[in-house]
Design an enzyme around this catalytic site. Structure first.
Site, PDB file in Angstrom:
ATOM      1  CG  HIS A 130      -1.899   0.980   1.386  1.00 26.48           C
ATOM      2  ND1 HIS A 130      -1.635   2.256   1.813  1.00 26.48           N
ATOM      3  CD2 HIS A 130      -3.235   0.939   1.145  1.00 26.48           C
ATOM      4  CE1 HIS A 130      -2.760   2.957   1.834  1.00 26.48           C
ATOM      5  NE2 HIS A 130      -3.748   2.179   1.428  1.00 26.48           N
ATOM      6  CG  ASP A 207       0.756  -2.465   6.099  1.00 28.55           C
ATOM      7  OD1 ASP A 207      -0.195  -2.637   6.889  1.00 28.55           O
ATOM      8  OD2 ASP A 207       0.658  -1.816   5.051  1.00 28.55           O
ATOM      9  CD  GLN A 210      -6.640  -4.763   4.074  1.00 22.19           C
ATOM     10  OE1 GLN A 210      -7.548  -5.486   4.480  1.00 22.19           O
ATOM     11  NE2 GLN A 210      -6.860  -3.536   3.619  1.00 22.19           N
ATOM     12  CE  LYS A 233      -7.148  -0.546   6.265  1.00 23.29           C
ATOM     13  NZ  LYS A 233      -7.917  -0.028   5.156  1.00 23.29           N
TER      14      LYS A 233
HETATM   15  N1  7TS Z   1      -1.635  -0.883   4.558  1.00 22.76           N
HETATM   16  C1  7TS Z   1      -2.516  -1.690   3.949  1.00 22.76           C
HETATM   17  C2  7TS Z   1      -2.118  -3.074   3.557  1.00 22.76           C
HETATM   18  C3  7TS Z   1      -3.825  -1.215   3.730  1.00 22.76           C
HETATM   19  O1  7TS Z   1      -4.712  -2.015   3.139  1.00 22.76           O
HETATM   20  C4  7TS Z   1      -4.172   0.092   4.123  1.00 22.76           C
HETATM   21  C5  7TS Z   1      -5.521   0.677   3.841  1.00 22.76           C
HETATM   22  C6  7TS Z   1      -3.206   0.871   4.760  1.00 22.76           C
HETATM   23  C7  7TS Z   1      -1.949   0.347   4.964  1.00 22.76           C
HETATM   24  C8  7TS Z   1      -3.501   2.245   5.267  1.00 22.76           C
HETATM   25  O2  7TS Z   1      -4.448   2.209   6.274  1.00 22.76           O
HETATM   26  P1  7TS Z   1      -5.016   3.568   6.884  1.00 22.76           P
HETATM   27  O3  7TS Z   1      -6.030   3.135   7.876  1.00 22.76           O
HETATM   28  O4  7TS Z   1      -3.868   4.274   7.475  1.00 22.76           O
HETATM   29  O5  7TS Z   1      -5.606   4.319   5.731  1.00 22.76           O
HETATM   30  N2  7TS Z   1      -6.168   0.090   2.773  1.00 22.76           N
HETATM   31  C9  7TS Z   1      -7.284   0.561   2.170  1.00 22.76           C
HETATM   32  C10 7TS Z   1      -7.888  -0.123   1.138  1.00 22.76           C
HETATM   33  O6  7TS Z   1      -7.504  -1.173   0.681  1.00 22.76           O
HETATM   34  N3  7TS Z   1      -8.964   0.570   0.737  1.00 22.76           N
HETATM   35  O7  7TS Z   1      -9.060   1.682   1.470  1.00 22.76           O
HETATM   36  C11 7TS Z   1      -8.010   1.682   2.373  1.00 22.76           C
END
Ligand code: 7TS
Length: 415
Positions: A130, A207, A210, A233
């Site tokens: 990501h 990370d 997910q 999430k």
């Molecule tokens: N790393 C991964 C693997 C992710 O899927 C996401 C967010 C992040 C980091 C960042 O997370 P945040 O909460 O800091 O934004 N992924 C997604 C997605 O797949 N669709 O919207 C956000």
């Protein structure tokens, strides 16, 4: 195509769905079929009530008042750290609350990376990261002269572990990798990558955005140095996430953000730092959100992470079977046994946004786009994909609705 609801005996999904008020909504006069939990999950009453109860009964700022409300808020926020640390088998001192995964990874990049990387040092990433596990490292590399190297992918979107063994070497200072890809669902062998990194004296940062919502994660078993995740999430509120860091490393690091609460003593000339984890939590923290995250963790523990994972595995296997029957549908990523609850696909050459908006007319919420993984899209030779992602509250019947809606989109758009 319409099989009866299939779930492992451990999980009573229909009863569990009753805990999520939003799931009884209709969208365009159809029952909501929410298949975008990889973006953000929905929230059970236990979380909504914990946040609202805190605001109704106990809100005050923490770590400052000696009056009852402030003491109650402080205890609740500190207990939230204990609960979340326990969930990942870490010590309280190692559990830093952040805004989200992005902030947690920036903390590692800035507070550890800027002062531990030098010109010629190598940071090893993968093309399926990501943007939040990519762009911070690019910035730190620009400032320090460190070099970023990437582990190649195999044709089905897994890491090429032979290439990993060639890429991780004596110059490597850090390997930073997603445990589960948000686009392909690939589950990466983080234990093995950790062993490779440690064999060369490097650190591993995982990370977990997910992974932690969907499977048991154990910091001691994984032997990782940093682990970043988002509360929203994993059934928790937005505005709260976490960074696990190995205590010895956190103790040596300088803080990321500076200000109130993270200090021990301040003079006009300088300052000294508070104990862990507060050294890394500057300013008034997300108190209600932290309490909400603890309620989410408690809810997940009540279900059991093995049951969560088994349920999603059933859903993914069923969805892949059903979706493979649809003509002109390209599905990306590994087989069900090697993936989390995420399926990316394209329908012929139709634009994912067009498909997502037709699915929305059927009440089905999926995401279309590059999923904040533009380098992965380029590696796959794509601009974007549709993505359906599953969680503990989804059912095989909802997958039938998804597949029927994809069929309807195909008929409409290819006319
Ligand atoms: N790393 C991964 C693997 C992710 O899927 C996401 C967010 C992040 C980091 C960042 O997370 P945040 O909460 O800091 O934004 N992924 C997604 C997605 O797949 N669709 O919207 C956000």
């Amino acid at each position: 195509m319409s099989l009866p609801l299939q779930t492992p005996p451990a999980l009573d999904v229909e009863a569990l769905r009753g805990d999520f008020p939003i799931l009884s909504r209709t969208i365009h006069d159809r029952p909501l079929v929410y298949l975008d939990s990889a973006s953000s999950s929905q929230k059970p009453n236990a979380v909504i009530d914990a946040v609202s109860r805190y605001y109704r009964e106990s809100h005050a700022n923490i770590h400052r008042g000696v009056y009852v409300l402030s003491e109650e808020a402080t205890i609740a926020y500190e207990q939230a750290h204990v609960r979340v640390a326990d969930f990942i088998n870490a010590d309280f001192e190692e559990m830093i609350f952040t805004k989200n995964t992005t902030e947690a990874l920036n903390l590692v990049a800035y507070a550890w990376g800027l002062s531990n990387l030098q010109a010629g040092d190598e940071v090893v990433l993968t093309p399926l990261e990501h943007h939040s596990n990519l762009v911070p490292w690019q910035q730190v590399a620009r400032r320090t002269g460190a070099v970023i190297r990437y582990i190649r992918l195999t044709a089905d979107g897994c890491l090429d572990m032979e290439h990993a063994a060639e890429t991780i070497g004596p110059r490597t200072k850090l390997v930073s990798v997603a445990q589960v890809s948000n686009v392909l669902g690939t589950v990466n062998p983080v234990d093995e990558l950790g062993r490779m990194a440690h064999a060369h004296g490097a650190l591993i940062c995982v990370d977990g955005a997910q992974s932690i919502p969907h499977m048991a994660v154990d910091m001691r078993a994984m032997d990782c140095d940093f682990f970043a995740f988002s509360g929203h999430k994993m059934l928790g509120p937005t505005g709260i996430g976490g960074l696990y860091g190995r205590r010895r490393i956190l103790e040596q690091m300088e803080p990321f953000l500076f200000g109130g609460d993270m200090i021990s003593e301040v003079t006009l000339e300088g300052a000294s730092w508070n104990d862990l984890p507060w050294k890394f939590e500057a300013g008034t923290p997300p108190i209600a959100q932290g309490i909400g995250l603890a309620a989410a963790v408690e809810y997940l523990q009540g279900i059991g992470m093995e049951a969560v994972q088994a349920h999603e595995h059933t859903l993914v296997r069923y969805a892949l079977e059903q979706m493979r029957e649809v003509r002109d549908l390209d599905i990306y990523g590994p087989e069900a046994d090697d993936r989390g609850g995420v399926i990316s696909f394209n329908l012929d050459s139709l634009h994912p946004h067009d498909i997502a908006s037709i699915l929305d007319q059927h009440g089905v919420a999926i995401r279309g786009g590059h999923h904040c993984a533009m380098p992965l899209m380029r590696t796959l030779g794509l601009n974007s994909t549709c993505r359906a992602s599953f969680y503990v509250y989804n059912t095989t019947e909802e997958i039938n609705v998804l597949v029927e809606a994809i069929g309807a989109a195909r008929r409409l758009l290819r006319r």
